[in-house]
Design a protein around this motif. Structure first.
Motif, PDB file in Angstrom:
ATOM      1  N   MET A 162      -9.305  10.859  -7.306  1.00  0.00           N
ATOM      2  CA  MET A 162      -8.450   9.920  -6.816  1.00  0.00           C
ATOM      3  C   MET A 162      -8.883   8.333  -7.534  1.00  0.00           C
ATOM      4  SD  MET A 162      -5.544   9.253  -5.471  1.00  0.00           S
ATOM      5  CE  MET A 162      -4.994  10.084  -4.212  1.00  0.00           C
TER       6      MET A 162
ATOM      7  N   SER B 207      -3.270   3.781  -0.350  1.00  0.00           N
ATOM      8  CA  SER B 207      -4.189   3.995   0.698  1.00  0.00           C
ATOM      9  C   SER B 207      -5.669   4.267   0.328  1.00  0.00           C
ATOM     10  CB  SER B 207      -3.560   5.272   1.561  1.00  0.00           C
ATOM     11  OG  SER B 207      -2.290   4.751   2.046  1.00  0.00           O
TER      12      SER B 207
ATOM     13  N   THR C 173       0.928  -1.257  -0.058  1.00  0.00           N
ATOM     14  CA  THR C 173      -0.071   0.066  -0.162  1.00  0.00           C
ATOM     15  C   THR C 173       0.823   1.223   0.058  1.00  0.00           C
ATOM     16  OG1 THR C 173      -1.590  -1.306   1.164  1.00  0.00           O
ATOM     17  CG2 THR C 173      -1.787   1.298   1.172  1.00  0.00           C
TER      18      THR C 173
ATOM     19  N   GLY D 191      -4.104  13.128   1.959  1.00  0.00           N
ATOM     20  CA  GLY D 191      -2.733  13.174   1.949  1.00  0.00           C
ATOM     21  C   GLY D 191      -1.888  11.998   1.619  1.00  0.00           C
ATOM     22  N   GLU D 192      -2.548  10.748   1.589  1.00  0.00           N
ATOM     23  CA  GLU D 192      -1.823   9.545   0.997  1.00  0.00           C
ATOM     24  C   GLU D 192      -1.825   9.580  -0.249  1.00  0.00           C
ATOM     25  OE1 GLU D 192      -0.386   7.966   3.595  1.00  0.00           O
ATOM     26  OE2 GLU D 192      -1.313   9.180   5.084  1.00  0.00           O
ATOM     27  N   GLY D 193      -1.792   8.225  -0.825  1.00  0.00           N
ATOM     28  CA  GLY D 193      -1.821   8.218  -2.453  1.00  0.00           C
ATOM     29  C   GLY D 193      -2.807   7.125  -2.745  1.00  0.00           C
ATOM     30  N   PRO D 194      -2.542   6.473  -3.780  1.00  0.00           N
ATOM     31  CA  PRO D 194      -3.697   5.500  -4.276  1.00  0.00           C
ATOM     32  C   PRO D 194      -3.712   4.230  -3.710  1.00  0.00           C
ATOM     33  CG  PRO D 194      -1.973   5.911  -5.987  1.00  0.00           C
ATOM     34  CD  PRO D 194      -1.677   6.822  -5.015  1.00  0.00           C
TER      35      PRO D 194
ATOM     36  N   ASP E 194       1.472   4.381  -2.651  1.00  0.00           N
ATOM     37  CA  ASP E 194       1.316   5.704  -2.337  1.00  0.00           C
ATOM     38  C   ASP E 194       2.859   6.264  -2.860  1.00  0.00           C
ATOM     39  OD1 ASP E 194      -0.889   5.159  -1.239  1.00  0.00           O
ATOM     40  OD2 ASP E 194      -0.409   5.511   0.916  1.00  0.00           O
TER      41      ASP E 194
ATOM     42  N   LEU F 114     -12.433   0.391  -0.191  1.00  0.00           N
ATOM     43  CA  LEU F 114     -12.992  -0.840   0.009  1.00  0.00           C
ATOM     44  C   LEU F 114     -13.670  -0.980   1.415  1.00  0.00           C
ATOM     45  CD1 LEU F 114     -10.440  -3.558  -1.488  1.00  0.00           C
ATOM     46  CD2 LEU F 114     -12.818  -3.081  -2.183  1.00  0.00           C
ATOM     47  N   ASP F 115     -12.937  -0.440   2.308  1.00  0.00           N
ATOM     48  CA  ASP F 115     -13.434  -0.114   3.746  1.00  0.00           C
ATOM     49  C   ASP F 115     -14.888   0.435   3.620  1.00  0.00           C
ATOM     50  OD1 ASP F 115     -11.325  -1.438   4.783  1.00  0.00           O
ATOM     51  OD2 ASP F 115     -10.801   0.109   5.680  1.00  0.00           O
TER      52      ASP F 115
ATOM     53  N   LYS G 211     -10.649   9.832   4.202  1.00  0.00           N
ATOM     54  CA  LYS G 211      -9.931   9.034   5.174  1.00  0.00           C
ATOM     55  C   LYS G 211      -8.549   8.892   4.710  1.00  0.00           C
ATOM     56  CE  LYS G 211      -9.789   5.772   8.371  1.00  0.00           C
ATOM     57  NZ  LYS G 211     -10.008   4.428   8.214  1.00  0.00           N
TER      58      LYS G 211
ATOM     59  N   GLN H 191      -7.305   3.151  -2.278  1.00  0.00           N
ATOM     60  CA  GLN H 191      -7.818   1.640  -2.840  1.00  0.00           C
ATOM     61  C   GLN H 191      -8.360   1.029  -1.153  1.00  0.00           C
ATOM     62  OE1 GLN H 191      -5.528  -0.760  -5.030  1.00  0.00           O
ATOM     63  NE2 GLN H 191      -7.242  -2.532  -5.217  1.00  0.00           N
ATOM     64  N   THR H 192      -7.620   0.935  -0.293  1.00  0.00           N
ATOM     65  CA  THR H 192      -7.976   0.229   0.661  1.00  0.00           C
ATOM     66  C   THR H 192      -9.127   1.136   1.696  1.00  0.00           C
ATOM     67  OG1 THR H 192      -5.466  -0.236   1.089  1.00  0.00           O
ATOM     68  CG2 THR H 192      -7.063  -0.319   3.056  1.00  0.00           C
TER      69      THR H 192
ATOM     70  N   GLY I  54     -12.594  -1.907   7.741  1.00  0.00           N
ATOM     71  CA  GLY I  54     -13.530  -2.674   6.833  1.00  0.00           C
ATOM     72  C   GLY I  54     -12.475  -3.779   6.269  1.00  0.00           C
ATOM     73  N   PRO I  55     -13.051  -4.260   5.257  1.00  0.00           N
ATOM     74  CA  PRO I  55     -12.244  -5.411   4.463  1.00  0.00           C
ATOM     75  C   PRO I  55     -10.895  -5.005   3.805  1.00  0.00           C
ATOM     76  CG  PRO I  55     -14.274  -5.118   3.335  1.00  0.00           C
ATOM     77  CD  PRO I  55     -14.418  -4.013   4.532  1.00  0.00           C
TER      78      PRO I  55
ATOM     79  N   HIS J 281       3.821   9.906  -5.347  1.00  0.00           N
ATOM     80  CA  HIS J 281       4.071  11.136  -4.583  1.00  0.00           C
ATOM     81  C   HIS J 281       5.671  11.050  -4.579  1.00  0.00           C
ATOM     82  CE1 HIS J 281       0.394  12.124  -2.865  1.00  0.00           C
ATOM     83  NE2 HIS J 281       0.437  11.199  -2.194  1.00  0.00           N
TER      84      HIS J 281
END
Lengths: 270, 270, 270
Positions: free
Chosen positions: C189, C244, A247, C239-242, A251, C250-251, C236, C246-247, B241-242, A255
């Protein structure tokens, strides 16, 4: 060859031009490859059917052939795509995943190299050795512990195959047959995530797509950007595991700043 | 059978030996399967072409056949691989994904069981019931609510198929036809991530690869390690979540300590 | 058409009924599609073999055809599945990924539309334009910068194809040929993660599966739920990237509440 002070500028160019990278890759890593290229700023496309691969390859900035889960149908399509790319002046990057692991893979790697003009070949030491007829230990598709002189291997392979050769491992070696460069960036956690080698091959494709003339420079820039991003990700996910690292790596590919690549790159000419 | 006090030692052995697990699995879960096996410490390889599957299966520690997105070409290759594994003494683990959902899957599961000597079969209750000719409700490839006596089903299936049977669900049951064991570890979040059953089958392959004689023991160790890791991940990702669970699960497979498996395992002999 | 005050109720229904969504999709996004549908609360199944697709499609709540990495074998199977779905009254959702990028894709999209009765078609402006014979710029499978009147395009395509049309981009437009709706939810994003368009098509399938009569309503509810979840994820992972994102996405698909969809939805009738 890139002076250290210039490293990083091709990353900006990739993000600006968003080159279309046509990947014919294995089923294990397709998603990660597409996400890695997108994160970096390139435009991935996957196409496999012999009815369309020539059309797609011709409009791409680079064609990546990866034989990780090859079938005879896909090999046929790879050759069609590779020839179309050659005709259109689109650079072809080749990843001989698992060459040497089975006779079919060994034969396929050689057939592709015979029929398609390859701009860059990237593999671990065992795979590259197999492709040029040397015998290095290999188990499955993962790199065997490296022995012998990787620099010598890379140079010899580049001369024999008349292409730029990238041998990745604890250290990465790039050679065009004359010069050789060693890159010592990266992180051991890369080995715990599947497809990090395959994605690197596709990232090389993105860089070569925006710098088709100075291939060695493009390859070195690709490796430095990729592995500095891995270092940033390892810092971020320190104390976690390969899930968090993956993950953080996506990112970081998004960046990582050209200045970070420039200041972090460790390239040494041999 | 493993005494509770010994549980965990095979996890160390997997990490030390890094067995090569040859997966012929479905396109949905290939990436997750490879990453899960790598995280755990095993060496995954995926190979599907009939030209090479026998060669790959022979050098593997275990062969995993998963029919989640089967095609007739892949079934043919699975049989070639399975027979080669049988000849070479490589244990074959079978996951009859969606058996009963369509006649093609039901027929394929039976053909594979007829032509290949299977060491372990793992599925949910509906799949295992279908394979032995019983009629349990199934919808698609996911487990139907379980009814009936799963322990009885597992024992009966193991006797009929002359193999070790693993029926997973809220509780997991392992049987070799004589004894049966119930494992009550795990977490409901596993059902929200695709391929957690498929990956478990491949993880069983990794454990059986390092303990080919005491198959039941290897299977129990695999289940305990896997599900204790899931519990650690669920703790880590509590309230998320998942997506977060999946990341934490890969981390946990990498970090889970044999002592944690030993102290956390809940295995009961029936 | 859904009044704004009702938006969100179909999300609850999807989670309650857990419709089986049969996906014939591309190899890049299979895992993400399955995980996205599971996270949302639906039941994904992937099946591709011509021997079984008709059987699977008939028992599904919806059939999703996505030609992202099509081969001639898969096209043949898609037509078999599509016809079986039509006969069984199972709605078919079509994603013409990359239509226009190669002649093969253009021809396949038209063949599918000729031979299968499609309930909903979803693509970016270039893809939808190609399908109805208009000429919009396209590069690879990713959306070209949109020009022209997307609302006009959607209406025209819906009339010509006699189906509900969804054109996604910075704004999304839904039309049945008479009315048109613009949805302005979502987050940039999404474009950095592969398969977010493909997953949306499958999510539309899940919503149409539980509301087969009022297709436009189902589609609007699907888009709102999906894109409000994307907004939650972007918050959520700010400031992160793709990776984070994506995770977190899903959540968010798992946690997004019907009330959040209702209050966050921005739908405007044209």
């Amino acid at each position: 060859m890139t002076a250290q002070k210039e490293i990083g500028h091709l990353l900006s160019q990739v993000r600006q031009e968003k080159p279309l990278v046509h990947n014919m890759t294995n089923v294990v890593v397709t998603n990660f490859t597409a996400n890695g290229l997108l994160a970096l700023g390139a435009s991935p496309v996957m196409a496999y059917a012999k009815e369309e691969v020539a059309d797609m390859a011709k409009i791409a900035g680079a064609l990546v052939l990866n034989m990780g889960t090859l079938t005879s149908t896909e090999v046929e399509a790879m050759i069609i795509a590779g020839k179309a790319a050659n005709e259109a002046g689109v650079p072809v990057i080749f990843d001989p995943v698992g060459a040497g692991a089975t006779p079919f893979r060994t034969a396929t790697a050689r057939e592709l190299l015979n029929k398609v003009n390859i701009a860059v070949i990237r593999g671990n030491a065992a795979e590259i050795a197999n492709v040029v007829g040397e015998n290095w230990a290999i188990k499955g598709v993962d790199a065997a512990p490296e022995e012998g002189d990787v620099v010598t291997l890379a140079k010899m392979a580049a001369k024999q195959l008349k292409t730029v050769v990238v041998v990745t491992g604890v250290q990465d070696v790039v050679s065009d047959g004359d010069s050789a460069y060693i890159i010592t960036n990266g992180h051991s956690m890369l080995a715990n995530v599947t497809g990090t080698g395959c994605l690197l091959t596709s990232v090389i494709g993105a860089f070569v797509a925006v710098e088709k003339k100075r291939i060695v420079e493009a390859v070195l820039e690709a490796l430095c950007a990729y592995e500095v991003a891995a270092e940033l990700a390892a810092d971020k996910a320190a104390g976690e595991g390969p899930g968090s690292f993956q993950t953080a790596f996506l990112d970081a590919l998004h960046h990582v700043h050209p200045e970070q690549v420039k200041s972090g790159a460790r390239v040494e000419q041999q």
